[in-house]
Write a protein that holds these residues in place. Structure first.
Motif, short mmCIF file in Angstrom:
data_model
loop_
_atom_site.label_atom_id
_atom_site.label_comp_id
_atom_site.label_asym_id
_atom_site.label_seq_id
_atom_site.Cartn_x
_atom_site.Cartn_y
_atom_site.Cartn_z
N PRO A 91 -7.92 3.24 -11.47
CA PRO A 91 -7.56 4.16 -10.39
C PRO A 91 -8.53 3.99 -9.22
O PRO A 91 -9.72 3.68 -9.43
CB PRO A 91 -7.70 5.54 -11.04
CG PRO A 91 -7.56 5.29 -12.51
CD PRO A 91 -8.12 3.90 -12.75
N ALA A 92 -8.03 4.17 -7.99
CA ALA A 92 -8.84 3.88 -6.79
C ALA A 92 -10.19 4.62 -6.81
O ALA A 92 -11.22 4.03 -6.44
CB ALA A 92 -8.04 4.21 -5.54
N ASP A 121 0.85 -1.20 0.00
CA ASP A 121 0.00 0.00 0.00
C ASP A 121 0.88 1.25 0.00
O ASP A 121 2.10 1.17 0.16
CB ASP A 121 -1.00 -0.01 1.17
CG ASP A 121 -0.32 -0.07 2.53
OD1 ASP A 121 0.83 0.42 2.66
OD2 ASP A 121 -0.92 -0.62 3.48
N THR A 122 0.25 2.38 -0.24
CA THR A 122 0.98 3.65 -0.28
C THR A 122 0.07 4.74 0.32
O THR A 122 -1.16 4.57 0.35
CB THR A 122 1.29 4.09 -1.73
OG1 THR A 122 0.03 4.22 -2.42
CG2 THR A 122 2.17 3.09 -2.47
N PRO A 123 0.65 5.86 0.74
CA PRO A 123 -0.20 6.98 1.19
C PRO A 123 -1.14 7.44 0.07
O PRO A 123 -2.28 7.83 0.34
CB PRO A 123 0.81 8.07 1.54
CG PRO A 123 2.09 7.35 1.85
CD PRO A 123 2.09 6.13 0.96
N ALA A 124 -0.68 7.36 -1.19
CA ALA A 124 -1.54 7.80 -2.31
C ALA A 124 -2.78 6.92 -2.42
O ALA A 124 -3.90 7.42 -2.64
CB ALA A 124 -0.75 7.75 -3.62
N LEU A 125 -2.62 5.60 -2.23
CA LEU A 125 -3.77 4.69 -2.30
C LEU A 125 -4.72 4.94 -1.14
O LEU A 125 -5.93 5.08 -1.33
CB LEU A 125 -3.27 3.23 -2.28
CG LEU A 125 -4.37 2.17 -2.30
CD1 LEU A 125 -5.20 2.22 -3.58
CD2 LEU A 125 -3.78 0.75 -2.13
N ALA A 126 -4.17 5.01 0.07
CA ALA A 126 -5.01 5.21 1.26
C ALA A 126 -5.79 6.52 1.14
O ALA A 126 -7.00 6.58 1.41
CB ALA A 126 -4.15 5.20 2.52
N THR A 176 -5.35 14.34 2.09
CA THR A 176 -6.80 14.35 2.40
C THR A 176 -7.02 14.71 3.86
O THR A 176 -6.16 14.43 4.70
CB THR A 176 -7.46 12.98 2.08
OG1 THR A 176 -8.86 13.06 2.35
CG2 THR A 176 -6.88 11.84 2.91
N ASP A 177 -8.18 15.31 4.13
CA ASP A 177 -8.51 15.54 5.54
C ASP A 177 -9.52 14.49 6.03
O ASP A 177 -10.06 14.59 7.12
CB ASP A 177 -9.03 16.98 5.78
CG ASP A 177 -10.23 17.29 4.90
OD1 ASP A 177 -10.71 16.38 4.18
OD2 ASP A 177 -10.71 18.44 4.94
N ARG A 178 -9.75 13.46 5.20
CA ARG A 178 -10.67 12.40 5.58
C ARG A 178 -9.97 11.42 6.53
O ARG A 178 -8.74 11.31 6.53
CB ARG A 178 -11.12 11.61 4.33
CG ARG A 178 -11.77 12.45 3.24
CD ARG A 178 -13.12 12.99 3.64
NE ARG A 178 -14.01 11.91 4.08
CZ ARG A 178 -15.02 12.06 4.93
NH1 ARG A 178 -15.27 13.24 5.47
NH2 ARG A 178 -15.77 11.04 5.25
N GLN A 201 -10.64 9.63 0.33
CA GLN A 201 -11.21 10.77 -0.38
C GLN A 201 -12.47 10.35 -1.14
O GLN A 201 -13.40 11.13 -1.29
CB GLN A 201 -10.13 11.31 -1.34
CG GLN A 201 -10.40 12.68 -1.91
CD GLN A 201 -10.47 13.77 -0.84
OE1 GLN A 201 -9.85 13.67 0.21
NE2 GLN A 201 -11.27 14.79 -1.09
N ALA A 202 -12.51 9.08 -1.57
CA ALA A 202 -13.67 8.58 -2.34
C ALA A 202 -14.78 8.05 -1.43
O ALA A 202 -15.73 7.44 -1.90
CB ALA A 202 -13.20 7.49 -3.30
N GLY A 203 -14.65 8.23 -0.12
CA GLY A 203 -15.74 7.87 0.79
C GLY A 203 -15.56 6.56 1.52
O GLY A 203 -16.43 6.12 2.27
N GLY A 204 -14.40 5.88 1.32
CA GLY A 204 -14.10 4.67 2.08
C GLY A 204 -13.10 4.98 3.18
O GLY A 204 -12.89 6.16 3.50
#
Ligand SMILES: Cc1cc2nc3c(=O)[nH]c(=O)nc-3n(C[C@H](O)[C@H](O)[C@H](O)COP(=O)(O)O)c2cc1C
Length: 367
Positions: A350-351, A25-30, A63-65, A35-38
């Motif tokens: 893309p995620a 995994d990566t910070p970009a994936l997380a 992201t601030d999520r 950001q997409a609601g998960g």
């Protein structure tokens, strides 16, 4: 979209947790999943405390999520294996290292120090702190909760789920045998406390429950805490099925591995997109702990040694340089190709696009 106390707690639009995937995994994936609601997650099992702080900061920049972080629960200090065990393991691996012109060596250390990683986790204050391979004490759970983290424990049996509830965990991730990556098993069936030397090969075998069976057992046994279903869930129908069993969310790993945001190399990526429905198996030969991945030359070559390789983290450390060399050479035949039974259903998107598709499919399946 279906909501539950678990999704409401974090304001999730979708009941989807991206499985933590140490090394992949990566910070970009997380960040993209959050950001997409998960709920995006960072697998920190092999990250140093400094690296844990860095990746958490990187997600927060993106992201601030809310997001989560995950650790392998390990004994501290790490038990030292006897020299004869190490030498026998090195000898077994020598022909595989020789393929890359290398000689296997005893590493400087076997794994990251769990105590130091735990302190880094407390300091990082993720929305979710999740664990596998073992169990925390009630005091450790309370420490994380005091800093605002929701504690999630991985269970492969209903007894392990009850054990997590007994130390005060806020939720349990019920991980079926279909799951990609390592089995989180930490109890011997019929016992309430973890065995001193870790579970035996037979304990792991006895704890191979399918997601369908395990999730409903955990939901029935623990009516007061959320159960997150993991293992073989690849699309909206799978998510709807898990929610119908009473899960409050799902944790998906393999489905996110082929997102361009994941950290895997081209050989692994290609193996995932080419794998068929019966191409995975659980093996101890890469790490010493049973884990599900795509069958390859190395897995087949060491098949006879499944029971004799030393337990995690020793075998994992001894194969580390080999797996790095294989990745650099683009050789999937000597890599640990962790993947779940649903691997033939991966969709390399893309995620954000994968999350949108999962939302559509879930809506259609729930109508
Ligand atoms: C490459 C890979 C690495 C993983 N690493 C971890 C980990 O570090 N910690 C953990 O709790 N689970 C880990 N898992 C399990 C996932 O978080 C998730 O529970 C699992 O992938 C769900 O099953 P699925 O692969 O069928 O979706 C890993 C899975 C994969 C495929």
């Amino acid at each position: 979209m279906p909501s539950s106390p678990f999704t409401t707690r974090f304001g999730l639009a979708l009941p989807i947790v991206q499985g933590p995937m140490t090394g992949s995994d990566t910070p970009a994936l997380a960040a993209a999943v959050s950001q997409a609601g998960g709920l995006g997650m960072l697998g920190c099992g092999m990250r140093s405390p400094a690296a844990m702080a860095e990746v958490a900061a990187e997600v927060r920049r993106r992201t601030d999520r809310p997001f989560g972080m995950n650790l392998f629960v390990q004994a501290t200090p790490t038990p030292t294996p006897d020299e004869a065990t190490v030498q026998a393991a090195l000898q077994r691996l020598a022909p595989f290292y020789a393929e890359f012109g290398l000689v296997p060596e005893r590493p400087a250390r076997w794994c990251e120090d769990f105590g130091a990683q735990f302190e880094a986790l407390v300091a990082a204050r993720p929305a979710v702190a999740s664990f596998t391979f073992g169990i925390l004490s009630a005091a450790q759970v309370a420490r994380l909760q005091a800093t605002g983290s929701t504690v999630v424990g991985t269970a492969t049996t209903v007894a392990e789920a009850r054990a997590w509830a007994a130390v005060g965990a806020d939720a349990v991730c019920a991980s079926g045998m279909e799951s990609g990556g390592h089995r989180g098993t930490f109890l011997s069936p019929g016992h309430e406390a973890p065995p001193p030397g870790g579970p035996s090969v037979d304990d792991f075998e006895a704890s191979m429950l399918g997601t369908l069976t395990l999730v409903r057992q955990c939901v029935d046994a623990l009516p007061s805490i959320p159960v997150i279903a993991a293992g073989g869930i690849m699309d909206g129908r799978g998510i709807a099925g898990a929610l119908a069993l009473g899960a409050q969310a799902v944790q998906m790993g393999t489905a996110f591995l082929t997102c361009p945001e994941s950290g895997i190399g081209p050989a692994y990526r290609q193996a995932l997109t080419q794998a068929g429905p019966t191409d995975t198996r659980t093996t101890r030969i890469f790490s010493g702990r049973p884990a599900r991945g795509i069958v390859n030359t190395m897995m087949d070559g060491l098949r006879a040694d499944e029971r004799s390789v030393p337990p995690y983290p020793v075998q994992n450390a001894l194969t580390g340089a080999l797996r790095r060399a294989a990745a650099q050479a683009g050789r999937a035949d000597h890599l640990s190709l962790w993947a779940g039974q649903g691997v033939a259903q991966v969709r390399p998107l893309p995620a954000a696009e994968l999350m949108a598709l999962l939302a559509q499919e879930l809506q259609a399946a729930s109508a």
